[in-house]
Design a protein around this motif. Sequence first.
Motif, short mmCIF file in Angstrom:
data_model
loop_
_atom_site.label_atom_id
_atom_site.label_comp_id
_atom_site.label_asym_id
_atom_site.label_seq_id
_atom_site.Cartn_x
_atom_site.Cartn_y
_atom_site.Cartn_z
N GLU A 12 -4.29 -16.49 36.80
CA GLU A 12 -3.95 -15.15 36.03
C GLU A 12 -5.30 -14.66 35.80
N TYR A 13 -5.41 -13.25 35.53
CA TYR A 13 -6.47 -12.39 35.14
C TYR A 13 -6.65 -12.67 33.64
N THR A 14 -7.62 -13.22 33.07
CA THR A 14 -7.96 -13.24 31.94
C THR A 14 -8.59 -12.08 31.09
N LYS A 15 -8.79 -11.94 29.90
CA LYS A 15 -9.16 -10.74 29.47
C LYS A 15 -10.71 -10.51 29.89
N THR A 16 -11.56 -11.58 29.93
CA THR A 16 -12.80 -11.40 30.42
C THR A 16 -12.92 -11.09 31.91
N GLU A 20 -14.86 -7.54 33.03
CA GLU A 20 -15.76 -7.66 34.06
C GLU A 20 -15.33 -6.67 35.30
N LEU A 21 -13.94 -6.50 35.64
CA LEU A 21 -13.57 -5.59 36.59
C LEU A 21 -13.65 -4.26 36.17
N ARG A 22 -13.70 -3.82 34.87
CA ARG A 22 -13.81 -2.64 34.42
C ARG A 22 -15.29 -2.16 34.53
N ALA A 23 -16.29 -3.39 34.29
CA ALA A 23 -17.53 -2.94 34.29
C ALA A 23 -17.87 -2.73 35.85
N HIS A 24 -17.65 -3.38 36.72
CA HIS A 24 -17.80 -3.27 38.17
C HIS A 24 -17.41 -1.87 38.48
N SER A 25 -16.21 -1.53 38.07
CA SER A 25 -15.42 -0.16 38.51
C SER A 25 -16.32 0.82 37.97
N LYS A 26 -16.70 0.86 36.84
CA LYS A 26 -17.90 1.76 36.25
C LYS A 26 -18.97 2.17 36.88
#
Length: 60
Positions: A12-16, A20-26
Amino acid sequence: MAKNLKKTVRREYTKTDVKELRAHSKAKTPVVKIAKAMKRTEASLRQKAMSLGMPLGHVR
């Protein structure tokens, strides 16, 4: 018959993970590097990004 089949393990994808995925996307990090850093497949990352409604990786 194939005897060396790997069993698919789903995590499962955790909140962290999402953070992290959002940070990489940005940062527009290439998907290959994200996959190695997060130890997930490129397809899994793309699916999660799509479900969150955000772009992923470098766009030419």
